[in-house]
Design a protein around this motif. Structure first.
Motif, PDB file in Angstrom:
ATOM      1  N   GLY A  64     -45.407  20.722 -57.842  1.00  0.00           N
ATOM      2  CA  GLY A  64     -45.463  20.312 -56.448  1.00  0.00           C
ATOM      3  C   GLY A  64     -46.292  21.282 -55.645  1.00  0.00           C
ATOM      4  N   ILE A  65     -45.923  21.472 -54.384  1.00  0.00           N
ATOM      5  CA  ILE A  65     -46.714  22.327 -53.491  1.00  0.00           C
ATOM      6  C   ILE A  65     -46.792  23.758 -54.028  1.00  0.00           C
ATOM      7  CG2 ILE A  65     -46.838  23.313 -51.169  1.00  0.00           C
ATOM      8  CD1 ILE A  65     -45.348  20.728 -50.231  1.00  0.00           C
ATOM      9  N   GLU A  66     -45.653  24.326 -54.434  1.00  0.00           N
ATOM     10  CA  GLU A  66     -45.671  25.711 -54.900  1.00  0.00           C
ATOM     11  C   GLU A  66     -46.518  25.876 -56.153  1.00  0.00           C
ATOM     12  OE1 GLU A  66     -41.898  27.601 -55.231  1.00  0.00           O
ATOM     13  OE2 GLU A  66     -41.491  27.503 -53.077  1.00  0.00           O
ATOM     14  N   GLY A  67     -46.583  24.841 -56.987  1.00  0.00           N
ATOM     15  CA  GLY A  67     -47.418  24.911 -58.184  1.00  0.00           C
ATOM     16  C   GLY A  67     -48.898  24.932 -57.879  1.00  0.00           C
ATOM     17  N   LEU A  68     -49.275  24.566 -56.652  1.00  0.00           N
ATOM     18  CA  LEU A  68     -50.676  24.596 -56.229  1.00  0.00           C
ATOM     19  C   LEU A  68     -50.972  25.841 -55.397  1.00  0.00           C
ATOM     20  CD1 LEU A  68     -51.109  20.836 -55.280  1.00  0.00           C
ATOM     21  CD2 LEU A  68     -51.979  22.002 -57.308  1.00  0.00           C
ATOM     22  N   THR A  69     -50.085  26.831 -55.499  1.00  0.00           N
ATOM     23  CA  THR A  69     -50.284  28.090 -54.786  1.00  0.00           C
ATOM     24  C   THR A  69     -50.250  29.254 -55.765  1.00  0.00           C
ATOM     25  OG1 THR A  69     -47.927  28.478 -54.372  1.00  0.00           O
ATOM     26  CG2 THR A  69     -49.118  27.143 -52.754  1.00  0.00           C
ATOM     27  N   SER A  70     -50.634  30.394 -55.258  1.00  0.00           N
ATOM     28  CA  SER A  70     -50.542  31.643 -56.014  1.00  0.00           C
ATOM     29  C   SER A  70     -49.838  32.670 -55.123  1.00  0.00           C
ATOM     30  CB  SER A  70     -51.946  32.123 -56.393  1.00  0.00           C
ATOM     31  OG  SER A  70     -51.878  33.301 -57.167  1.00  0.00           O
ATOM     32  N   LEU A  71     -49.581  33.833 -55.680  1.00  0.00           N
ATOM     33  CA  LEU A  71     -48.962  34.915 -54.911  1.00  0.00           C
ATOM     34  C   LEU A  71     -49.882  36.123 -54.895  1.00  0.00           C
ATOM     35  CD1 LEU A  71     -45.334  34.684 -56.346  1.00  0.00           C
ATOM     36  CD2 LEU A  71     -46.000  34.106 -54.007  1.00  0.00           C
ATOM     37  N   LYS A  72     -49.995  36.759 -53.733  1.00  0.00           N
ATOM     38  CA  LYS A  72     -50.705  38.034 -53.680  1.00  0.00           C
ATOM     39  C   LYS A  72     -49.763  39.085 -53.110  1.00  0.00           C
ATOM     40  CE  LYS A  72     -53.014  37.245 -49.191  1.00  0.00           C
ATOM     41  NZ  LYS A  72     -54.330  37.068 -48.544  1.00  0.00           N
ATOM     42  N   TYR A  73     -49.928  40.304 -53.561  1.00  0.00           N
ATOM     43  CA  TYR A  73     -49.090  41.392 -53.050  1.00  0.00           C
ATOM     44  C   TYR A  73     -49.538  41.793 -51.653  1.00  0.00           C
ATOM     45  CZ  TYR A  73     -46.478  42.264 -57.318  1.00  0.00           C
ATOM     46  OH  TYR A  73     -45.612  42.142 -58.375  1.00  0.00           O
ATOM     47  N   VAL A  74     -48.577  42.029 -50.784  1.00  0.00           N
ATOM     48  CA  VAL A  74     -48.854  42.573 -49.456  1.00  0.00           C
ATOM     49  C   VAL A  74     -48.055  43.858 -49.300  1.00  0.00           C
ATOM     50  CG1 VAL A  74     -49.421  40.358 -48.399  1.00  0.00           C
ATOM     51  CG2 VAL A  74     -47.057  41.118 -48.400  1.00  0.00           C
ATOM     52  N   VAL A  75     -48.665  44.842 -48.670  1.00  0.00           N
ATOM     53  CA  VAL A  75     -48.038  46.148 -48.458  1.00  0.00           C
ATOM     54  C   VAL A  75     -48.025  46.438 -46.969  1.00  0.00           C
ATOM     55  CG1 VAL A  75     -48.169  48.622 -48.948  1.00  0.00           C
ATOM     56  CG2 VAL A  75     -48.827  46.957 -50.725  1.00  0.00           C
ATOM     57  N   LEU A  76     -46.857  46.724 -46.427  1.00  0.00           N
ATOM     58  CA  LEU A  76     -46.712  47.028 -44.998  1.00  0.00           C
ATOM     59  C   LEU A  76     -46.339  48.495 -44.844  1.00  0.00           C
ATOM     60  CD1 LEU A  76     -44.578  43.874 -44.020  1.00  0.00           C
ATOM     61  CD2 LEU A  76     -47.067  44.096 -44.130  1.00  0.00           C
TER      62      LEU A  76
END
Length: 426
Positions: free
Chosen positions: A407-419
């Motif tokens: 579904g929608i999440e399968g068409l996305t990726s994840l990137k690391y964010v650092v705050l």
């Protein structure tokens, strides 16, 4: 088109999609939802003209002698069009996953580290028969902030063109780039060869169709492929199990619809319940004309069932995806043998255990290596809509990057964010 023109055309599609993907990725949830609702409205407003274009495809299909099930899949009935429109509205009503930060945690250094969900970028989709897939793919692409290039089957070219025009109108009317969703306008198969070999433009390919199509694309692709080749799904009736429930579920898993990839093709039965269970399910299958291809032990029990359609199973039957009123039947000693059989012969799509033993259920969930593993439920539930994903673009039996209904999440990726707040590494 000649080979040179095909190459140039494919490069143009790829470049336009890449440029559009940047605009799609930064579009707000409100804008994407507006495009989806506009598309739903356009589908309803243009029902008559869509059916007129669809009639041209149907006429050509009948003249070419296309099989009746294939012709049926081509039809854009009022019900199919309304379902597409409702699907767009359902997606518009769902939360926007893009930009979501998950797993944010503080590190000893003072920085906080998490992951942000982002669009993949550009996906190419190659599919057969059903023109409604054009809308499913386009709407999921819009909601997930991706651009896409769609190549439908030649048998549905007029219907797909008509639907794609409405998609592009909805994009333009909502302030999004028309090239966010592009349909390949030629039926020349060479475009597919070009599309699957453009990693500079296309981030992932999704084939949706028969095994032959998926194997060809997987063999020639130079970009990642989200695929599934077979749907050899199993239902295992454990000892102990609720036999009334087991009959009901095993019936539904096989006969609710024969053609989908999540229909059960193999029935495994623990020896301890075989004498009580097999005659009951065989009577149900006999009434519905389902042929049972059994191991010698199962056939010895089934022989006494009036009207049962029986055949000895061959080695090939354990691996077979029938997509027809046929099921293989094998007796096993218990849950361990069932798991071993499934992991050897299944296509790693969907497999279910019917049991009253909690430990057996947990063991099955942990050890069966499939995209969906179920306890006391029909394999026919392996579906994006049934899983609450809103829609699906396909079902993946891969392990990377998506698995199961996509579904929608399968068409996305994840990137690391650092705050941080000025931290430096010592």
């Amino acid at each position: 088109m000649n080979a040179l023109n095909i190459a140039e055309y494919s490069q143009t599609l790829g470049l336009q999609a890449k440029m559009a993907s940047a605009l799609m990725a930064k579009a707000s949830a409100a804008v994407k939802n507006r495009a989806l609702r506009r598309l739903a409205g356009l589908l309803r407003e243009n029902q008559s003209s869509l059916q007129a274009d669809n009639a041209r495809d149907l006429e050509r299909a009948l003249a070419a002698g296309l099989a009746a099930p294939m012709v049926d899949r081509l039809k854009l009935t009022p019900q199919v069009i309304e379902t597409c429109a409702q699907g767009c509205e359902q997606l518009a009503a769902m939360p926007d996953a893009i930009g979501e930060i998950i797993g944010l945690r503080q590190q000893p250094s003072g920085i906080r580290v998490g992951q942000m969900r982002v669009p993949i970028g550009v996906f190419g989709m190659v599919f057969e028969s059903r023109p409604n897939v054009t809308i499913e793919a386009a709407s999921l692409s819009i909601k997930s902030g991706n651009a896409c290039i769609l190549r439908g089957g030649s048998e549905a070219i007029e219907s797909n063109k008509a639907l794609a025009r409405l998609v592009q109108q909805a994009l333009i009317d909502s302030g999004l780039p028309a090239q966010g969703v592009q349909l390949v306008q030629t039926t020349d198969r060479e475009v597919v060869g070009q599309l699957i070999a453009m990693p500079q433009y296309v981030d992932v390919i999704i084939p949706r169709g028969g095994k032959g199509l998926i194997e060809r694309i997987s063999a020639g692709a130079k970009v990642p492929v989200i695929k599934h080749l077979d749907g050899n799904c199993h239902t295992y009736v454990d000892d102990p199990s609720d036999l009334d429930m087991a009959v009901k579920v095993a019936d539904n898993a096989k006969t609710q619809k024969y053609s989908p990839c999540n229909a059960s093709e193999s029935l495994l039965v623990a020896r301890g319940v075989a004498a009580a269970f097999l005659p009951r399910i065989a009577a149900v299958y006999a009434a519905k004309g389902v042929e049972m291809r059994g191991c010698p032990e199962s056939l010895a029990i089934l022989a006494a069932v009036p009207g049962a359609k029986l055949q000895p199973a061959t080695e090939q039957d354990w691996s077979e995806e029938y997509l027809a009123p046929i099921i293989s039947v094998k007796l096993v000693e218990g849950v361990d043998e069932a798991i071993a059989h499934i992991n050897r012969y299944s296509s790693h799509h969907t497999d279910a255990i019917l049991t009253r033993d909690h430990m057996h259920a947990q063991k099955f969930l942990r050890e069966v290596d499939s995209a969906s593993v179920m306890v006391n439920a029909s394999t026919r539930f392996a579906d994006g809509f049934e899983y609450g994903l809103g829609a699906e673009i396909g079902i993946s039996t891969d392990k990377f990057h998506a698995r199961g209904p996509v579904g929608i999440e399968g068409l996305t990726s994840l990137k690391y964010v650092v705050l941080g707040e000025g931290e430096i590494r010592s």
